[in-house]
Design a protein around this motif. Structure first.
Motif, PDB file in Angstrom:
ATOM      1  N   LEU A 422      37.436  -1.194   1.965  1.00  0.00           N
ATOM      2  CA  LEU A 422      38.336  -0.795   3.040  1.00  0.00           C
ATOM      3  C   LEU A 422      38.788  -1.990   3.877  1.00  0.00           C
ATOM      4  O   LEU A 422      39.560  -1.835   4.818  1.00  0.00           O
ATOM      5  N   GLY A 423      38.277  -3.172   3.528  1.00  0.00           N
ATOM      6  CA  GLY A 423      38.675  -4.372   4.257  1.00  0.00           C
ATOM      7  C   GLY A 423      37.887  -4.607   5.528  1.00  0.00           C
ATOM      8  O   GLY A 423      38.277  -5.443   6.354  1.00  0.00           O
ATOM      9  N   LEU A 424      36.757  -3.886   5.712  1.00  0.00           N
ATOM     10  CA  LEU A 424      35.942  -4.055   6.912  1.00  0.00           C
ATOM     11  C   LEU A 424      34.809  -5.034   6.631  1.00  0.00           C
ATOM     12  O   LEU A 424      34.222  -5.024   5.557  1.00  0.00           O
ATOM     13  N   LYS A 425      34.504  -5.842   7.617  1.00  0.00           N
ATOM     14  CA  LYS A 425      33.434  -6.837   7.476  1.00  0.00           C
ATOM     15  C   LYS A 425      32.342  -6.563   8.499  1.00  0.00           C
ATOM     16  O   LYS A 425      32.607  -6.044   9.583  1.00  0.00           O
ATOM     17  N   PRO A 426      31.089  -6.923   8.165  1.00  0.00           N
ATOM     18  CA  PRO A 426      29.995  -6.699   9.114  1.00  0.00           C
ATOM     19  C   PRO A 426      30.217  -7.449  10.412  1.00  0.00           C
ATOM     20  O   PRO A 426      30.637  -8.605  10.404  1.00  0.00           O
ATOM     21  N   ALA A 427      29.935  -6.780  11.524  1.00  0.00           N
ATOM     22  CA  ALA A 427      30.067  -7.420  12.838  1.00  0.00           C
ATOM     23  C   ALA A 427      28.732  -8.052  13.196  1.00  0.00           C
ATOM     24  O   ALA A 427      27.935  -7.500  13.942  1.00  0.00           O
ATOM     25  N   GLY A 428      28.450  -9.207  12.626  1.00  0.00           N
ATOM     26  CA  GLY A 428      27.191  -9.889  12.876  1.00  0.00           C
ATOM     27  C   GLY A 428      26.104  -9.430  11.918  1.00  0.00           C
ATOM     28  O   GLY A 428      26.374  -8.809  10.887  1.00  0.00           O
ATOM     29  N   VAL A 429      24.869  -9.716  12.274  1.00  0.00           N
ATOM     30  CA  VAL A 429      23.723  -9.411  11.414  1.00  0.00           C
ATOM     31  C   VAL A 429      23.272  -7.983  11.658  1.00  0.00           C
ATOM     32  O   VAL A 429      23.567  -7.391  12.688  1.00  0.00           O
ATOM     33  N   PRO A 430      22.533  -7.371  10.699  1.00  0.00           N
ATOM     34  CA  PRO A 430      21.976  -6.029  10.938  1.00  0.00           C
ATOM     35  C   PRO A 430      21.070  -6.034  12.160  1.00  0.00           C
ATOM     36  O   PRO A 430      20.339  -6.993  12.396  1.00  0.00           O
ATOM     37  N   ARG A 431      21.114  -4.942  12.918  1.00  0.00           N
ATOM     38  CA  ARG A 431      20.339  -4.876  14.149  1.00  0.00           C
ATOM     39  C   ARG A 431      19.300  -3.781  14.083  1.00  0.00           C
ATOM     40  O   ARG A 431      19.491  -2.764  13.419  1.00  0.00           O
ATOM     41  N   GLY A 432      18.212  -3.973  14.788  1.00  0.00           N
ATOM     42  CA  GLY A 432      17.134  -3.009  14.810  1.00  0.00           C
ATOM     43  C   GLY A 432      17.360  -1.933  15.863  1.00  0.00           C
ATOM     44  O   GLY A 432      18.382  -1.919  16.564  1.00  0.00           O
ATOM     45  N   PRO A 433      16.406  -0.999  16.014  1.00  0.00           N
ATOM     46  CA  PRO A 433      16.531   0.082  16.986  1.00  0.00           C
ATOM     47  C   PRO A 433      16.724  -0.456  18.391  1.00  0.00           C
ATOM     48  O   PRO A 433      16.160  -1.471  18.776  1.00  0.00           O
ATOM     49  N   GLY A 434      17.546   0.263  19.161  1.00  0.00           N
ATOM     50  CA  GLY A 434      17.756  -0.122  20.551  1.00  0.00           C
ATOM     51  C   GLY A 434      18.802  -1.169  20.771  1.00  0.00           C
ATOM     52  O   GLY A 434      19.110  -1.516  21.896  1.00  0.00           O
ATOM     53  N   SER A 435      19.386  -1.686  19.696  1.00  0.00           N
ATOM     54  CA  SER A 435      20.336  -2.795  19.853  1.00  0.00           C
ATOM     55  C   SER A 435      21.766  -2.391  19.556  1.00  0.00           C
ATOM     56  O   SER A 435      22.635  -3.216  19.540  1.00  0.00           O
ATOM     57  N   THR A 436      22.008  -1.092  19.302  1.00  0.00           N
ATOM     58  CA  THR A 436      23.382  -0.648  19.083  1.00  0.00           C
ATOM     59  C   THR A 436      24.110  -0.586  20.418  1.00  0.00           C
ATOM     60  O   THR A 436      23.504  -0.306  21.453  1.00  0.00           O
TER      61      THR A 436
END
Length: 439
Positions: A422-436
């Motif tokens: 879809l042309g979307l790229k990750p916004a940084g590294v994967p994040r753990g709980p509480g960091s969304t």
């Protein structure tokens, strides 16, 4: 209602596996293990084939490229080899030498995957092998210093790029086995992901402002029972809205159990979600409801344990005598209708809500990804594409986060591949709980 996001923001360190597979798309290259001895076949430098033709194309398409002869040099088919053959998005097989091990590995791929296989051979060698129905891509590898060498290699790369891109984007059947036996399904065992992590993909394009800029699609890994920061859970049900048995290994059963009131021994004393859903179905419990229809209920005990504010039950499976419940053909509408139901709920109670208390996050399981018919890639692509289109084109939606549940490594890679397409790229590294991000 208020949004609840507890815990300090924590940025997880980038795992090595994510570093290697950031795009979620892999290319496995099956090359001969060694050049033939003098007089036993055409002299081909397969290192040059890989370095000057295949690898530049893979890098251009953001594919993680693995060579078969780097996995195992013993000539034996080991577990890692077979996993790569079955699980990679694209497999390139060079049949120039007619090596038995190459054809053996190619046969595994043809049986395992309906699409995503590119066969290539050095110009002038293909006529030695007649694989009926398989089209081999001819390439040339002129010696160093040969006239027009650079142009010939550029043409070969362009042709290979077209074949790979078509294979990734169109997913047309290129397997003889799957052409003759539609619906055959071979896949690796699921490997559950133990940790909850969020892979975030922003929808906002360059220069985009306003509500759309804040919308995002996420992949959340791990057990659904651990998720406690998403407002709405989507429950893929059947057209009779009959929840699964309490101890079945399904999302429906998990939601039913977690939403119930239980005693100190864990036994269900109030089957709350079943009770609430039956009251919604009413007189339709005998005939069922139309496919892709949604029904809303409160979340029962999930409201306290997982901070779920609403359950959206969607009729995603339809029963057939002698066949059980099958995924409906319009399964993509289940995603669209579920998101629309959340927006209708927000609009209905808008007078009682302030801007912060609207339901802004939705969790969607990868329902139907393992059902017969389309490949898992196509199914997951369909689900995510439906959510992407809804967020992109619904001007008034209050939904900002749509999260897809990836319980296994295969689920994660399917989602990553779909979002990449879809042309979307990750916004940084994967994040753990509480960091969304807070809504």
């Amino acid at each position: 209602m208020t949004m609840a996001f507890e815990g300090k923001a924590q940025v997880a360190e980038k795992p090595a596996e994510f570093e290697a597979r950031q795009t979620g798309r892999r290319c496995f290259v099956i090359l001969p293990y060694a050049a033939p001895a003098a007089g036993e076949g055409p002299s081909i430098d397969f290192d040059a084939v890989f370095n000057e033709i295949i690898q530049p194309v893979a890098e251009d398409l953001d594919l993680d490229c693995i060579r078969s002869d780097r996995v195992s040099r013993s000539g034996l088919i080991h577990r890692e080899m077979v996993e790569n053959i079955i699980d990679s998005d694209v497999v390139i097989a060079d049949i120039s030498l007619g090596s038995p091990d190459i054809f053996f590995e190619l046969g595994i791929r043809q049986a395992a995957r309906r699409a995503g296989t590119v066969v290539m051979c050095h110009s002038g060698t293909g006529e030695d092998f007649n694989i009926t129905g398989v089209r081999a891509l001819d390439y040339e590898l002129p010696p160093e210093g040969a006239p027009a060498r650079a142009q010939i290699l550029a043409d070969c790369r362009a042709l290979l790029r077209t074949h790979i891109k078509n294979s990734l984007d169109n997913r047309a059947t290129d397997s003889i086995v799957h052409s003759l036996i539609p619906g055959i399904n071979i896949r690796l065992p699921d490997r559950p992901l133990p940790e909850r992590r969020y892979h975030i993909y922003k929808l906002g394009l360059a220069g985009m402002t306003g509500p759309k800029a804040a919308r995002q699609i996420e992949i959340v890994t791990g057990d659904i029972a651990d998720i406690d920061d998403i407002d709405v859970w989507v429950n893929p049900e059947n057209t009779r809205m009959e929840l699964a048995r309490l101890h079945d290994s399904s999302v429906s059963a998990t939601i039913r159990y977690l939403g119930s009131r239980r005693d100190r021994h864990g036994f269900v004393r109030d089957d709350a979600i079943t009770r609430l859903l039956r009251s919604q179905v009413g007189a339709n419990h005998r005939t069922g409801i139309e496919p892709a229809t949604t029904m809303l209920t409160r979340a029962g005990a999930l409201g306290k344990t997982n901070k779920v504010k609403l359950l959206v039950h969607v009729a995603a499976h339809q029963g057939e005598p002698g066949r059980g419940y099958q995924l409906i053909g319009a399964y993509r509408k289940c995603v669209t209708n579920a998101l629309a139901a959340v927006d209708q709920y927000n609009a209905r109670f808008g007078a009682k809500m302030n801007a912060k208390s609207a339901l802004r996050s939705v969790l969607i399981p990868l329902f139907g990804a393992r059902s017969p018919g389309e490949s898992p890639h196509e199914r997951v692509q369909g689900l995510i594409h439906a959510a992407h289109q809804y967020l992109l084109h619904s001007a008034d939606t209050k939904i900002e986060r749509v999260a897809f549940l990836a319980w296994t490594q295969v689920d994660l890679e399917l989602c990553q591949a779909a979002l990449h397409r879809l042309g979307l790229k990750p916004a940084g590294v994967p994040r753990g709980p509480g960091s969304t991000p807070k809504s």
